[in-house]
Design a protein around this motif. Structure first.
Motif, short mmCIF file in Angstrom:
data_model
loop_
_atom_site.label_atom_id
_atom_site.label_comp_id
_atom_site.label_asym_id
_atom_site.label_seq_id
_atom_site.Cartn_x
_atom_site.Cartn_y
_atom_site.Cartn_z
N GLN A 6 0.83 -1.20 0.00
CA GLN A 6 0.00 0.00 0.00
C GLN A 6 0.87 1.25 0.00
N HIS A 44 -11.02 4.89 -4.94
CA HIS A 44 -10.40 3.57 -4.83
C HIS A 44 -10.19 3.22 -3.37
N GLU A 45 -9.50 4.09 -2.64
CA GLU A 45 -9.30 3.87 -1.21
C GLU A 45 -9.13 5.21 -0.50
N LEU A 46 -9.56 5.24 0.76
CA LEU A 46 -9.43 6.43 1.59
C LEU A 46 -8.68 6.07 2.87
N TYR A 47 -7.60 6.78 3.12
CA TYR A 47 -6.82 6.58 4.33
C TYR A 47 -7.01 7.80 5.21
N ASP A 55 -18.36 3.76 2.79
CA ASP A 55 -18.20 2.32 2.62
C ASP A 55 -16.91 1.84 3.32
N LYS A 57 -15.22 -0.72 3.03
CA LYS A 57 -14.26 -1.39 2.16
C LYS A 57 -13.23 -0.42 1.60
N THR A 58 -13.62 0.84 1.46
CA THR A 58 -12.71 1.82 0.87
C THR A 58 -12.11 2.76 1.90
N GLU A 59 -12.58 2.69 3.15
CA GLU A 59 -12.06 3.56 4.20
C GLU A 59 -11.13 2.78 5.12
N VAL A 60 -9.90 3.27 5.25
CA VAL A 60 -8.91 2.63 6.10
C VAL A 60 -8.46 3.62 7.16
N ALA A 81 -6.60 10.25 -0.08
CA ALA A 81 -7.45 9.33 -0.86
C ALA A 81 -6.82 9.02 -2.21
#
Length: 239
Positions: A6, A44-47, A55, A57-60, A81
């Motif tokens: 990541q 795609h993804e959120l940190y 959601d 699945k996309t939030e870390v 993000a």
């Protein structure tokens, strides 16, 4: 915990080649991320160090220390993000279009995108040598305006030659813009920070315009390209 893969992916997206290869770009800051979440762009993804309540699945959720490891900013801003780079949209050859000839500074491009948004310019056409609009510094300086302006990369000369709109170019020796009767539709060409509009693109310009200097010494060599764009767009809209 963030994995090595990541971290490797995120940090690689600083480079244009890697953005194109993976099809992703990075956005930092809560305000800008929220603007992009509300647009057609796909997350795609959120940190983040604080939950956005989206959601899962996309939030870390990550720590401030982890955010510092992946952030491109000196002072990270709560969240980072990854969004998918959207497919190019056709250019709508109507209204006022801004065209950039080899603008290289990310801050200038980001500011010009914001200016287009402010003045209702929907199409920003860039030469292929112009800085990538998905560069992290560009995205940061657009403050979300990237979602409302269609940025296209083309062969600028071919685009202008196949367009029927009048072509205005910003030149030091052009006619003072305050004396011009400006149309509602047209192409406004802004040039490179150091060299201005190239000779090849200059040959396609139908009307040269300038921003006159009023200082007593007339010592300032030129205006910043983003500043000049702001003044010229204001004049086009005022008329």
């Amino acid at each position: 915990m963030l994995s090595k893969n990541q971290i490797k992916l995120i940090t690689s997206l600083k480079q244009k080649k890697q953005r194109q290869q993976h099809g992703f770009f990075v956005v930092e800051g809560v305000k800008t991320i929220k603007e992009l979440l509300a647009s057609r762009l796909k997350l795609h993804e959120l940190y983040t160090t604080e939950s956005f309540n989206i959601d899962a699945k996309t939030e870390v959720l990550i720590s401030q220390t982890e955010l510092k490891r992946i952030s491109f900013l000196t002072t990270p801003n709560t969240a980072l993000a990854i969004f998918e780079i959207p497919k190019p949209k056709p250019i709508d050859n109507k209204g006022l279009i801004v065209a950039l000839d080899d603008v290289r500074d990310p801050g200038n491009l980001g500011t010009i995108i914001r200016l287009c948004d402010w003045f209702g310019v929907k199409e920003l056409v860039c030469s292929k040598e112009t800085v990538d609009c998905f560069n992290p510094k560009v995205i940061q300086s657009t403050m979300g305006s990237i979602t409302r302006v269609n940025v296209s990369y083309v062969d600028l000369i071919d685009f202008i030659k196949t367009n029927k709109l009048p072509v205005f170019g910003a030149f030091m020796e052009g006619e003072a813009v305050y004396n011009k009767q400006l149309p509602e539709e047209g192409i406004l060409i802004m040039g490179n920070e150091a060299n201005g509009v190239s000779k090849e693109v200059e040959a396609t310009v139908t009307e040269k315009i300038s921003i006159p200097r009023f200082g007593d010494l007339q010592a300032t060599e030129s205006l910043n390209v983003a500043t000049a764009t702001a003044i010229l767009l204001s004049e086009f809209r005022r008329r």
